[in-house]
Design an enzyme around this catalytic site. Structure first.
Site, mmCIF file in Angstrom:
data_model
loop_
_atom_site.group_PDB
_atom_site.id
_atom_site.type_symbol
_atom_site.label_atom_id
_atom_site.label_comp_id
_atom_site.label_asym_id
_atom_site.label_seq_id
_atom_site.Cartn_x
_atom_site.Cartn_y
_atom_site.Cartn_z
ATOM 1 C CE LYS A 1 -8.911 -2.102 125.925
ATOM 2 N NZ LYS A 1 -8.388 -1.369 127.075
ATOM 3 C CE LYS B 1 -10.163 -10.509 128.502
ATOM 4 N NZ LYS B 1 -10.809 -9.961 129.570
ATOM 5 C CE LYS C 1 -17.896 -2.259 129.118
ATOM 6 N NZ LYS C 1 -18.223 -0.957 128.598
#
Ligand code: TRP
Length: 323
Positions: A110, A189, A192
């Site tokens: 992230k 994968k 969003k």
């Protein structure tokens, strides 16, 4: 068997969420004690628009109810309606080594993708451990990407039990191998943040655009199509049983198959698959009060369970000086 899982209400739910978690959870409610919640505290690591967070939380709740989650069978709530979880997170923090958190892939990924490297993001797995342990869950159905976080929760529980005596149930991740990674339209994968999703409840135009953007290879029409690594085949397969999948495989192997036509067909399949749920969704969405009532009812039930584990943890750590 107590089963628990949560999903971030940070965007519109998609096929990845559905097949890796929501569908399985809804099936589990029939035979197990099911705890299902919307993790809006966790969503604060990426959503900074309050109106958006409110909206997405209610939408995700509506989606779940429309897809068949029964709030009378399962315990269904919004994470922030059970703030006790933060007290437990603090108790857990004190038995959580820095190294354990530093090794978490999700945090590193992230940050690499541009999310701010703040304490919320770093401590995310501790809060997730608290979510799981405060309800005494045995099994946690998640996508493959969350497996490590469940293992961290287990490590933390073990460490806590070893330090303070038997307090928590050791949870286990529950991952369906074949479905552990639902590919997005680009083959990575479905997520969003990769912009490669196919939504569960998109309008027809959006859905069409999402399905048509599925990446295909340039095998000529009159040649057999590859199966391995074929994103269109993989996404279509999600909607098929073993026999249907074999039939699709044969069609791909037979020269003449046009990817464009298969995409149009898939669009129809997805639209039809969710059609009854879409109608139910429209009905439920019209009654926001009902959705909120169900969530509040769920929070009450979840808190009753959480109170017991938290009381035990408070007692075992010695916070109960008055006793
Ligand atoms: N981290 C999970 C995800 O992003 C969401 C989550 C938070 C969760 N707490 C949980 C999942 C507890 C299972 C159990 O998908």
């Amino acid at each position: 068997m107590r089963i628990l899982s949560g999903i971030q209400p940070s965007g519109n739910l998609h096929l990845g969420n559905y097949f890796a978690m929501m569908k399985r959870m809804i099936e589990y409610q029939e035979n197990h004690e099911l705890f299902c919640f919307l993790v809006n505290y966790h969503a604060l690591t990426s959503v900074v628009d309050p109106a958006l967070l409110r909206e997405k939380t209610l939408e995700a709740a509506t989606d779940f109810l429309a897809l068949g989650l029964d709030p009378h069978k399962a315990i269904f709530w919004v994470q922030s309606d059970m703030p006790e979880v933060h007290e437990l997170a603090w108790l857990l923090s004190n038995v959580t080594g820095m190294g354990l958190l530093e090794r978490c892939h999700a945090y590193k990924d992230k940050v690499a993708k541009g999310l701010p490297a703040n304490h919320g993001l770093f401590a995310y797995p501790v809060l997730m451990a608290a979510d799981i342990l405060i309800c005494g869950a045995n099994r946690v159905p998640v996508g493959k990407d969350q497996k490590q976080h469940v293992e961290v929760a287990r490590d933390i529980a073990q460490r806590f039990n070893a330090t303070y005596g038997e307090t928590f149930v050791l949870p286990e991740a529950d991952i369906e191998d074949e479905l552990s990674t639902v590919p997005g339209t680009d083959g990575q994968k479905m997520s969003k943040s990769y912009g490669n999703i196919i939504n569960i409840f998109a309008d027809e135009q959006t859905l069409k655009q999402q399905v048509m953007s599925i990446k295909t290879d340039s095998t000529p029409v009159n040649e057999p199509k590859p199966i391995e690594g074929n994103v269109l085949f993989a996404i279509y397969s999600l909607f098929l049983d073993a026999a249907g999948k074999e039939e699709l495989r044969q069609r791909f192997l037979t020269p003449g198959l046009k990817y464009g036509e298969v995409k149009k067909e898939l669009l129809g399949v997805i639209w039809e698959y969710f059609a009854p749920y879409r109608a139910e969704r429209a009905r439920i969405a019209a009654d926001k009060g009902y959705v909120i009532d169900m969530l509040k009812m769920g929070a009450g039930k979840a808190r009753a369970v959480a109170d017991e584990f938290l009381a035990k943890a408070r007692c075992n750590t010695g916070l109960n000086y008055y006793e």
